[in-house]
Design a protein around this motif. Structure first.
Motif, PDB file in Angstrom:
ATOM      1  N   LEU A  99      32.195   9.545 -24.885  1.00  0.00           N
ATOM      2  CA  LEU A  99      32.306   8.175 -25.011  1.00  0.00           C
ATOM      3  C   LEU A  99      32.094   7.853 -26.379  1.00  0.00           C
ATOM      4  O   LEU A  99      32.794   7.369 -27.215  1.00  0.00           O
ATOM      5  CB  LEU A  99      31.149   7.393 -24.413  1.00  0.00           C
ATOM      6  CG  LEU A  99      31.438   7.101 -22.880  1.00  0.00           C
ATOM      7  CD1 LEU A  99      29.999   6.318 -22.305  1.00  0.00           C
ATOM      8  CD2 LEU A  99      32.495   6.439 -22.779  1.00  0.00           C
ATOM      9  N   LEU A 100      31.387   8.753 -27.527  1.00  0.00           N
ATOM     10  CA  LEU A 100      30.920   8.425 -28.500  1.00  0.00           C
ATOM     11  C   LEU A 100      32.322   9.094 -29.199  1.00  0.00           C
ATOM     12  O   LEU A 100      32.746   8.464 -30.177  1.00  0.00           O
ATOM     13  CB  LEU A 100      29.788   9.218 -29.188  1.00  0.00           C
ATOM     14  CG  LEU A 100      29.465   9.466 -30.562  1.00  0.00           C
ATOM     15  CD1 LEU A 100      29.356   7.893 -31.005  1.00  0.00           C
ATOM     16  CD2 LEU A 100      28.470  10.340 -30.833  1.00  0.00           C
TER      17      LEU A 100
ATOM     18  N   ALA B 177      38.991   4.295 -32.401  1.00  0.00           N
ATOM     19  CA  ALA B 177      39.158   3.397 -33.464  1.00  0.00           C
ATOM     20  C   ALA B 177      39.828   3.621 -34.912  1.00  0.00           C
ATOM     21  O   ALA B 177      40.371   3.081 -35.540  1.00  0.00           O
ATOM     22  CB  ALA B 177      37.519   2.937 -33.744  1.00  0.00           C
ATOM     23  N   ALA B 178      39.570   4.913 -35.249  1.00  0.00           N
ATOM     24  CA  ALA B 178      40.317   5.647 -36.480  1.00  0.00           C
ATOM     25  C   ALA B 178      41.616   5.508 -36.084  1.00  0.00           C
ATOM     26  O   ALA B 178      42.463   5.114 -36.892  1.00  0.00           O
ATOM     27  CB  ALA B 178      40.011   7.007 -36.507  1.00  0.00           C
TER      28      ALA B 178
ATOM     29  N   GLY C  33      38.765   7.676 -21.967  1.00  0.00           N
ATOM     30  CA  GLY C  33      39.426   6.544 -22.320  1.00  0.00           C
ATOM     31  C   GLY C  33      40.531   5.763 -21.501  1.00  0.00           C
ATOM     32  O   GLY C  33      40.473   4.489 -21.489  1.00  0.00           O
ATOM     33  N   GLY C  34      41.048   6.509 -20.538  1.00  0.00           N
ATOM     34  CA  GLY C  34      41.910   5.899 -19.662  1.00  0.00           C
ATOM     35  C   GLY C  34      43.168   5.267 -20.175  1.00  0.00           C
ATOM     36  O   GLY C  34      43.878   4.593 -19.734  1.00  0.00           O
ATOM     37  N   GLY C  35      43.539   6.157 -21.330  1.00  0.00           N
ATOM     38  CA  GLY C  35      44.895   5.685 -21.701  1.00  0.00           C
ATOM     39  C   GLY C  35      46.111   5.806 -20.986  1.00  0.00           C
ATOM     40  O   GLY C  35      47.257   5.078 -21.078  1.00  0.00           O
ATOM     41  N   PHE C  36      46.004   6.989 -19.976  1.00  0.00           N
ATOM     42  CA  PHE C  36      47.032   6.968 -18.961  1.00  0.00           C
ATOM     43  C   PHE C  36      47.287   6.095 -18.033  1.00  0.00           C
ATOM     44  O   PHE C  36      48.234   5.916 -17.362  1.00  0.00           O
ATOM     45  CB  PHE C  36      46.819   8.510 -18.032  1.00  0.00           C
ATOM     46  CG  PHE C  36      45.268   8.616 -17.386  1.00  0.00           C
ATOM     47  CD1 PHE C  36      45.577   8.051 -16.146  1.00  0.00           C
ATOM     48  CD2 PHE C  36      44.498   9.248 -17.982  1.00  0.00           C
ATOM     49  CE1 PHE C  36      44.232   7.947 -15.570  1.00  0.00           C
ATOM     50  CE2 PHE C  36      43.183   8.998 -17.427  1.00  0.00           C
ATOM     51  CZ  PHE C  36      43.173   8.644 -16.149  1.00  0.00           C
ATOM     52  N   VAL C  37      46.421   5.242 -17.732  1.00  0.00           N
ATOM     53  CA  VAL C  37      46.331   3.681 -17.107  1.00  0.00           C
ATOM     54  C   VAL C  37      46.704   2.682 -17.904  1.00  0.00           C
ATOM     55  O   VAL C  37      47.559   1.685 -17.800  1.00  0.00           O
ATOM     56  CB  VAL C  37      45.036   3.398 -16.505  1.00  0.00           C
ATOM     57  CG1 VAL C  37      45.045   2.223 -15.688  1.00  0.00           C
ATOM     58  CG2 VAL C  37      44.699   4.755 -15.557  1.00  0.00           C
TER      59      VAL C  37
ATOM     60  N   ILE D 145      40.892   1.465 -25.584  1.00  0.00           N
ATOM     61  CA  ILE D 145      39.557   2.323 -25.362  1.00  0.00           C
ATOM     62  C   ILE D 145      38.616   2.315 -26.430  1.00  0.00           C
ATOM     63  O   ILE D 145      37.454   2.636 -25.778  1.00  0.00           O
ATOM     64  CB  ILE D 145      40.586   3.722 -25.731  1.00  0.00           C
ATOM     65  CG1 ILE D 145      41.693   3.840 -24.747  1.00  0.00           C
ATOM     66  CG2 ILE D 145      39.549   4.835 -25.780  1.00  0.00           C
ATOM     67  CD1 ILE D 145      42.613   4.861 -24.970  1.00  0.00           C
ATOM     68  N   ALA D 146      38.736   1.787 -27.605  1.00  0.00           N
ATOM     69  CA  ALA D 146      37.633   1.757 -28.446  1.00  0.00           C
ATOM     70  C   ALA D 146      36.618   0.608 -27.903  1.00  0.00           C
ATOM     71  O   ALA D 146      35.310   0.898 -28.053  1.00  0.00           O
ATOM     72  CB  ALA D 146      38.110   1.287 -29.771  1.00  0.00           C
ATOM     73  N   ILE D 147      37.253  -0.430 -27.478  1.00  0.00           N
ATOM     74  CA  ILE D 147      36.081  -1.375 -27.122  1.00  0.00           C
ATOM     75  C   ILE D 147      35.466  -1.182 -25.736  1.00  0.00           C
ATOM     76  O   ILE D 147      34.282  -1.261 -25.564  1.00  0.00           O
ATOM     77  CB  ILE D 147      37.003  -2.742 -26.639  1.00  0.00           C
ATOM     78  CG1 ILE D 147      37.575  -3.299 -28.028  1.00  0.00           C
ATOM     79  CG2 ILE D 147      36.120  -3.684 -25.797  1.00  0.00           C
ATOM     80  CD1 ILE D 147      38.534  -4.460 -27.588  1.00  0.00           C
ATOM     81  N   ASN D 148      36.214  -0.500 -24.657  1.00  0.00           N
ATOM     82  CA  ASN D 148      35.610   0.138 -23.630  1.00  0.00           C
ATOM     83  C   ASN D 148      34.442   1.198 -23.802  1.00  0.00           C
ATOM     84  O   ASN D 148      33.365   1.125 -23.209  1.00  0.00           O
ATOM     85  CB  ASN D 148      36.557   0.490 -22.695  1.00  0.00           C
ATOM     86  CG  ASN D 148      37.381  -0.632 -21.943  1.00  0.00           C
ATOM     87  OD1 ASN D 148      36.903  -1.538 -21.739  1.00  0.00           O
ATOM     88  ND2 ASN D 148      38.606  -0.342 -21.497  1.00  0.00           N
ATOM     89  N   SER D 149      34.907   2.105 -24.630  1.00  0.00           N
ATOM     90  CA  SER D 149      33.912   3.350 -24.822  1.00  0.00           C
ATOM     91  C   SER D 149      32.744   2.580 -25.650  1.00  0.00           C
ATOM     92  O   SER D 149      31.615   3.239 -25.269  1.00  0.00           O
ATOM     93  CB  SER D 149      34.590   4.074 -25.948  1.00  0.00           C
ATOM     94  OG  SER D 149      35.677   4.937 -25.307  1.00  0.00           O
ATOM     95  N   ALA D 150      32.832   1.782 -26.406  1.00  0.00           N
ATOM     96  CA  ALA D 150      31.592   1.038 -26.994  1.00  0.00           C
ATOM     97  C   ALA D 150      30.860   0.431 -26.016  1.00  0.00           C
ATOM     98  O   ALA D 150      29.537   0.570 -26.158  1.00  0.00           O
ATOM     99  CB  ALA D 150      32.118   0.201 -28.209  1.00  0.00           C
ATOM    100  N   ALA D 151      31.268  -0.181 -25.236  1.00  0.00           N
ATOM    101  CA  ALA D 151      30.717  -0.821 -24.262  1.00  0.00           C
ATOM    102  C   ALA D 151      30.017  -0.030 -23.410  1.00  0.00           C
ATOM    103  O   ALA D 151      28.720  -0.182 -22.914  1.00  0.00           O
ATOM    104  CB  ALA D 151      31.353  -1.916 -23.441  1.00  0.00           C
ATOM    105  N   ALA D 152      30.437   1.112 -22.824  1.00  0.00           N
ATOM    106  CA  ALA D 152      30.129   1.917 -22.004  1.00  0.00           C
ATOM    107  C   ALA D 152      28.875   2.977 -22.590  1.00  0.00           C
ATOM    108  O   ALA D 152      27.890   3.067 -22.162  1.00  0.00           O
ATOM    109  CB  ALA D 152      31.146   3.027 -21.567  1.00  0.00           C
ATOM    110  N   LEU D 153      29.034   3.169 -23.875  1.00  0.00           N
ATOM    111  CA  LEU D 153      28.115   3.790 -24.643  1.00  0.00           C
ATOM    112  C   LEU D 153      26.947   3.149 -24.696  1.00  0.00           C
ATOM    113  O   LEU D 153      25.775   3.748 -24.623  1.00  0.00           O
ATOM    114  CB  LEU D 153      28.586   4.507 -26.004  1.00  0.00           C
ATOM    115  CG  LEU D 153      27.772   5.392 -26.978  1.00  0.00           C
ATOM    116  CD1 LEU D 153      27.394   6.548 -26.100  1.00  0.00           C
ATOM    117  CD2 LEU D 153      28.615   5.629 -28.166  1.00  0.00           C
TER     118      LEU D 153
END
Length: 230
Positions: free
Chosen positions: A47-48, A55-56, A156-160, A184-192
């Motif tokens: 996730l990190l 984000a980059a 990330g789930g980009g394939f969805v 993906i950046a938003i979801n990863s930050a929330a999960a982390l």
């Protein structure tokens, strides 16, 4: 271990830059089988890595006008609840079962990509109110499902996300790819954020080396390809 992290970061960076996605699908197995991370720590570490890399990538795509901020933020925020739920579910799953489920996810993603057909976005432009409601519900379900995948597996789930943005919102492919990174950046930050309060311990130095190399290589490849894609 550091040399393995360097090699893995370079390899995934090359693949991510060449293919435009798939970094998280590769990151979890690398963390588990090459860097000997415990599965729950590997999904948290992923996730990190995925969040920072996304984000980059978002910044690079935004500079070329390929990120639609408002829809991307909305889609990402809709998935936050799913991210938290997926994180909580993941913590209660035995490590071996978590890896087995992750393998199933990889197979499902591969099968979905092989069966993917050209989109029909925009065909319902004259649709009535019931179709609009149905589409809105589908978007909410897709966003929540992506959040669940992100929180549970550390992917990330980009394939969805990309097919959802193309088929449901009518995005062209470049905009869908760029906007998906924001989601993906938003979801990863929330999960982390949900995981950091738990018992999982992260090897911050190892993850930092891995992430910096992945971003550097993928970013260089992306910078070379963007002028040809815009």
């Amino acid at each position: 271990m550091l040399s393995i992290a360097v090699a893995a970061g370079l390899l995934i960076g090359v693949l991510l830059g060449a293919l435009g996605g798939g970094g998280s699908i590769l990151t979890v197995p690398v963390l588990v089988y090459l860097l000997h991370q415990e599965p729950h720590a590997a999904t948290a570490g992923s996730l990190l890595i995925v969040g920072i890399t996304a984000a980059a990538g978002t910044i690079a795509h935004w500079r070329t006008g390929r990120v639609r901020l408002a829809p991307g933020i909305a889609f990402g925020v809709l998935g936050v609840a799913g991210s938290y739920a997926g994180t909580r579910l993941s913590s209660s799953v035995p490590p071996d079962l978590l890896l087995s489920l992750f393998a199933g996810l990889m197979l499902a993603a591969a099968a979905a990509m092989r069966r993917r057909r050209p989109g029909t976005a925009g065909q319902d432009e004259r649709a009535g109110g019931s179709t609009i409601v149905r589409r809105a519900l589908t978007i909410i379900a897709a966003a929540t499902g992506v959040g669940l995948l992100t929180g549970f597996f550390g992917v990330g789930g980009g394939f969805v996300i990309v097919p959802a943005l193309v088929l449901l919102l009518g995005f062209d492919m470049p905009a869908a790819v760029g906007t998906s990174l924001l989601v993906i950046a938003i979801n990863s930050a929330a999960a982390l954020a949900a995981r950091l309060g738990g018992p999982v311990s992260l090897d911050w130095a190892l993850l930092a080396v891995f992430t910096v190399l992945l971003i550097a290589v993928a970013g260089y490849s992306l910078a070379r390809s963007l002028p040809r894609l815009v």
